[in-house]
Motif scaffolding. Structure first.
Motif, PDB file in Angstrom:
ATOM      1  N   ALA A  92      -3.266  -9.108  27.249  1.00 27.08           N
ATOM      2  CA  ALA A  92      -3.159 -10.014  26.173  1.00 27.08           C
ATOM      3  C   ALA A  92      -1.932 -10.747  25.893  1.00 27.08           C
ATOM      4  CB  ALA A  92      -4.041  -9.228  25.018  1.00 27.08           C
ATOM      5  N   LEU A  93      -1.132 -10.140  25.654  1.00 22.80           N
ATOM      6  CA  LEU A  93       0.292 -10.755  25.285  1.00 22.80           C
ATOM      7  C   LEU A  93       0.865 -11.812  26.515  1.00 22.80           C
ATOM      8  CD1 LEU A  93       2.488  -7.756  24.138  1.00 22.80           C
ATOM      9  CD2 LEU A  93       1.526  -9.403  22.784  1.00 22.80           C
ATOM     10  N   ALA A  94       0.241 -11.626  27.803  1.00 32.24           N
ATOM     11  CA  ALA A  94       0.483 -12.544  29.058  1.00 32.24           C
ATOM     12  C   ALA A  94      -0.407 -13.688  28.816  1.00 32.24           C
ATOM     13  CB  ALA A  94       0.517 -11.813  30.270  1.00 32.24           C
ATOM     14  N   ALA A  95      -1.396 -13.439  28.187  1.00 34.71           N
ATOM     15  CA  ALA A  95      -2.287 -14.572  27.888  1.00 34.71           C
ATOM     16  C   ALA A  95      -1.890 -15.526  27.085  1.00 34.71           C
ATOM     17  CB  ALA A  95      -3.659 -13.943  27.747  1.00 34.71           C
ATOM     18  N   GLY A  96      -1.060 -15.104  26.051  1.00 40.95           N
ATOM     19  CA  GLY A  96      -0.591 -15.992  25.066  1.00 40.95           C
ATOM     20  C   GLY A  96      -0.751 -15.315  23.493  1.00 40.95           C
ATOM     21  N   ALA A  97      -1.184 -14.200  23.479  1.00 42.08           N
ATOM     22  CA  ALA A  97      -1.245 -13.767  21.967  1.00 42.08           C
ATOM     23  C   ALA A  97       0.207 -13.344  21.573  1.00 42.08           C
ATOM     24  CB  ALA A  97      -2.105 -12.075  22.288  1.00 42.08           C
ATOM     25  N   SER A  98       0.200 -13.420  20.227  1.00 43.98           N
ATOM     26  CA  SER A  98       1.319 -13.329  19.451  1.00 43.98           C
ATOM     27  C   SER A  98       1.611 -11.833  19.146  1.00 43.98           C
ATOM     28  CB  SER A  98       1.487 -14.266  18.363  1.00 43.98           C
ATOM     29  OG  SER A  98       1.452 -15.538  18.704  1.00 43.98           O
ATOM     30  N   GLY A  99       0.670 -11.122  18.896  1.00 45.05           N
ATOM     31  CA  GLY A  99       0.944  -9.672  18.530  1.00 45.05           C
ATOM     32  C   GLY A  99      -0.464  -8.964  18.588  1.00 45.05           C
ATOM     33  N   PHE A 100      -0.271  -7.843  18.026  1.00 42.16           N
ATOM     34  CA  PHE A 100      -1.236  -6.548  17.971  1.00 42.16           C
ATOM     35  C   PHE A 100      -1.622  -6.128  16.533  1.00 42.16           C
ATOM     36  CE2 PHE A 100      -1.706  -6.928  22.514  1.00 42.16           C
ATOM     37  CZ  PHE A 100      -2.844  -6.168  22.891  1.00 42.16           C
ATOM     38  N   LEU A 101      -2.934  -5.790  16.103  1.00 39.79           N
ATOM     39  CA  LEU A 101      -2.919  -5.152  14.670  1.00 39.79           C
ATOM     40  C   LEU A 101      -4.190  -4.018  14.901  1.00 39.79           C
ATOM     41  CD1 LEU A 101      -1.833  -5.739  11.825  1.00 39.79           C
ATOM     42  CD2 LEU A 101      -3.868  -7.059  11.373  1.00 39.79           C
ATOM     43  N   LEU A 102      -4.065  -3.039  14.320  1.00 37.33           N
ATOM     44  CA  LEU A 102      -4.765  -2.090  14.347  1.00 37.33           C
ATOM     45  C   LEU A 102      -5.927  -2.253  13.363  1.00 37.33           C
ATOM     46  CD1 LEU A 102      -2.430   1.227  14.497  1.00 37.33           C
ATOM     47  CD2 LEU A 102      -3.914   0.176  16.522  1.00 37.33           C
ATOM     48  N   LYS A 103      -6.904  -2.037  13.908  1.00 37.54           N
ATOM     49  CA  LYS A 103      -8.331  -2.173  12.989  1.00 37.54           C
ATOM     50  C   LYS A 103      -8.355  -1.581  11.648  1.00 37.54           C
ATOM     51  CE  LYS A 103     -11.244  -4.159  16.546  1.00 37.54           C
ATOM     52  NZ  LYS A 103     -12.814  -3.733  17.122  1.00 37.54           N
ATOM     53  N   ASP A 104      -7.670  -0.427  11.459  1.00 39.48           N
ATOM     54  CA  ASP A 104      -7.628   0.409  10.260  1.00 39.48           C
ATOM     55  C   ASP A 104      -6.216   0.103   9.515  1.00 39.48           C
ATOM     56  OD1 ASP A 104      -5.434   1.626  11.967  1.00 39.48           O
ATOM     57  OD2 ASP A 104      -5.976   3.758  11.562  1.00 39.48           O
ATOM     58  N   VAL A 105      -5.797  -0.962   9.582  1.00 41.27           N
ATOM     59  CA  VAL A 105      -4.604  -1.532   8.858  1.00 41.27           C
ATOM     60  C   VAL A 105      -4.813  -1.538   7.557  1.00 41.27           C
ATOM     61  CG1 VAL A 105      -5.392  -3.937   9.309  1.00 41.27           C
ATOM     62  CG2 VAL A 105      -2.788  -3.300   8.975  1.00 41.27           C
ATOM     63  N   THR A 106      -4.082  -1.412   6.698  1.00 46.40           N
ATOM     64  CA  THR A 106      -4.235  -1.580   5.202  1.00 46.40           C
ATOM     65  C   THR A 106      -4.356  -2.845   4.929  1.00 46.40           C
ATOM     66  OG1 THR A 106      -1.654  -1.671   4.767  1.00 46.40           O
ATOM     67  CG2 THR A 106      -2.680   0.467   4.779  1.00 46.40           C
ATOM     68  N   ALA A 107      -4.584  -3.251   3.697  1.00 45.52           N
ATOM     69  CA  ALA A 107      -4.732  -4.693   3.014  1.00 45.52           C
ATOM     70  C   ALA A 107      -3.477  -5.623   3.217  1.00 45.52           C
ATOM     71  CB  ALA A 107      -5.355  -4.858   1.905  1.00 45.52           C
ATOM     72  N   GLU A 108      -2.521  -4.818   2.730  1.00 50.79           N
ATOM     73  CA  GLU A 108      -1.125  -5.433   2.503  1.00 50.79           C
ATOM     74  C   GLU A 108      -0.334  -5.688   3.676  1.00 50.79           C
ATOM     75  OE1 GLU A 108       0.534  -6.816  -0.096  1.00 50.79           O
ATOM     76  OE2 GLU A 108      -1.457  -6.330  -0.968  1.00 50.79           O
ATOM     77  N   ARG A 109      -1.037  -4.781   4.704  1.00 55.83           N
ATOM     78  CA  ARG A 109      -0.172  -4.954   6.218  1.00 55.83           C
ATOM     79  C   ARG A 109      -0.787  -6.137   6.855  1.00 55.83           C
ATOM     80  NH1 ARG A 109       3.625  -5.218   9.748  1.00 55.83           N
ATOM     81  NH2 ARG A 109       3.287  -4.321  11.621  1.00 55.83           N
ATOM     82  N   LEU A 110      -2.316  -6.162   6.672  1.00 58.32           N
ATOM     83  CA  LEU A 110      -3.034  -7.260   7.127  1.00 58.32           C
ATOM     84  C   LEU A 110      -2.566  -8.707   6.908  1.00 58.32           C
ATOM     85  CD1 LEU A 110      -5.495  -8.721   8.689  1.00 58.32           C
ATOM     86  CD2 LEU A 110      -6.866  -8.132   6.527  1.00 58.32           C
ATOM     87  N   PHE A 111      -2.198  -8.829   5.503  1.00 56.65           N
ATOM     88  CA  PHE A 111      -1.853 -10.001   4.901  1.00 56.65           C
ATOM     89  C   PHE A 111      -0.426 -10.374   5.459  1.00 56.65           C
ATOM     90  CE2 PHE A 111      -4.370  -8.543   0.867  1.00 56.65           C
ATOM     91  CZ  PHE A 111      -5.501  -8.598   1.292  1.00 56.65           C
ATOM     92  N   ASP A 112       0.378  -9.273   5.419  1.00 58.07           N
ATOM     93  CA  ASP A 112       1.868  -9.600   5.851  1.00 58.07           C
ATOM     94  C   ASP A 112       1.690 -10.085   7.304  1.00 58.07           C
ATOM     95  OD1 ASP A 112       2.965  -8.690   3.420  1.00 58.07           O
ATOM     96  OD2 ASP A 112       3.532  -6.973   4.256  1.00 58.07           O
ATOM     97  N   ALA A 113       0.832  -9.503   8.295  1.00 55.34           N
ATOM     98  CA  ALA A 113       0.716  -9.829   9.552  1.00 55.34           C
ATOM     99  C   ALA A 113       0.331 -11.317   9.861  1.00 55.34           C
ATOM    100  CB  ALA A 113      -0.045  -8.768  10.308  1.00 55.34           C
ATOM    101  N   VAL A 114      -0.664 -11.620   9.037  1.00 52.87           N
ATOM    102  CA  VAL A 114      -1.033 -13.171   9.131  1.00 52.87           C
ATOM    103  C   VAL A 114      -0.106 -14.033   8.919  1.00 52.87           C
ATOM    104  CG1 VAL A 114      -2.704 -14.700   8.406  1.00 52.87           C
ATOM    105  CG2 VAL A 114      -3.455 -12.359   8.970  1.00 52.87           C
ATOM    106  N   ARG A 115       0.732 -13.580   7.715  1.00 52.56           N
ATOM    107  CA  ARG A 115       1.788 -14.683   7.322  1.00 52.56           C
ATOM    108  C   ARG A 115       2.686 -14.590   8.245  1.00 52.56           C
ATOM    109  NH1 ARG A 115       0.536 -11.899   1.878  1.00 52.56           N
ATOM    110  NH2 ARG A 115      -0.757 -13.647   0.799  1.00 52.56           N
ATOM    111  N   VAL A 116       3.193 -13.586   9.053  1.00 52.54           N
ATOM    112  CA  VAL A 116       4.295 -13.559  10.209  1.00 52.54           C
ATOM    113  C   VAL A 116       3.935 -14.300  11.190  1.00 52.54           C
ATOM    114  CG1 VAL A 116       5.551 -12.010  11.926  1.00 52.54           C
ATOM    115  CG2 VAL A 116       5.327 -11.280   9.391  1.00 52.54           C
TER     116      VAL A 116
END
Length: 227
Positions: free
Chosen positions: A99-123
């Motif tokens: 996935a990273l070699a294909a061009g993805a910028s990162g990974f996020l677990l589906k059970d992420v907290t709301a705040e972690r989700l928001f932070d990840a999208v902003r980053v």
């Protein structure tokens, strides 16, 4: 007024699409511009919509998230188009490297907290990369296993010595403030170096720069890197 970050959620499970979409919609700086149930729909959505971030499931029918990411990056070019944030159930997902070699910028677990989700999208939207330590270790292990002997896949000959030094520190996991401290320069100077080396490498973010560092042989998997 700041332009909202336009987001798409791609997952074959409706409850996950709805859940992430609802959470993201609570933030004033986010707009959920669309959703898709498989990778093929995601590719079409990215062609039709101006998006900043795509939350992309790894495993989906019709077209999986890895191939969808590869097609989206190919359509938009290495430095343009939306940033792809992969969604996975396990942080040691077997498809991390691909996935990273294909061009993805990162990974996020589906059970992420709301705040972690928001932070990840902003980053991700700001051009940062998002790799948890366990994912980083997995990525390095894959480089060690897959990298063929012989000439490096990427050349760094067009980078200045300072840019190469900054790239090595990025690959070592240092943040911009940490790099500034290490090199005894300002954060703004580091930001300039990072921007220039990303442009020269044709990399859309720090994650892709780290991949280039390994593929060039600048950083050797398994070696000790002084922090």
């Amino acid at each position: 007024m700041t332009t909202p970050t336009r987001i798409a959620v791609v997952d074959d499970q409706e409850v996950i699409r709805a859940g992430f979409g609802t959470l993201l919609g609570t933030q004033p700086d986010f707009v959920v511009a669309g959703t898709a149930a498989d990778g093929s729909e995601a590719v079409r959505l990215c062609r039709d919509q101006a998006l900043d971030v795509v939350l992309m499931d790894v495993r989906m029918p019709v077209l999986d998230g890895i191939e969808a990411t590869r097609r989206i990056v190919t359509d938009s070019g290495p430095t343009a188009g939306p940033r792809i944030l992969m969604l996975t159930t396990f942080d040691l997902d077997e498809h991390v490297y691909d996935a990273l070699a294909a061009g993805a910028s990162g990974f996020l677990l589906k059970d992420v907290t709301a705040e972690r989700l928001f932070d990840a999208v902003r980053v991700i939207a700001s051009g940062g990369g998002l790799l948890a330590p366990t994912v980083t270790r997995r990525l390095i292990a894959e480089f060690a296993r897959r990298r063929p002997a012989g000439d490096p896949a990427v050349s760094l000959g067009h980078l200045t010595p300072r840019e190469i030094e900054v790239l090595r520190l990025i690959a070592g996991g240092l943040s911009k403030p940490e790099i500034a401290t290490r090199l005894v320069v300002s954060d703004e100077t580091v930001k300039t170096h990072v921007s220039r080396l990303l442009g020269k490498l044709g990399a859309r973010d720090r994650t892709q720069a780290v991949i280039a560092a390994y593929e060039s042989g600048l950083v050797v998997p398994g070696a000790s890197h002084d922090r």
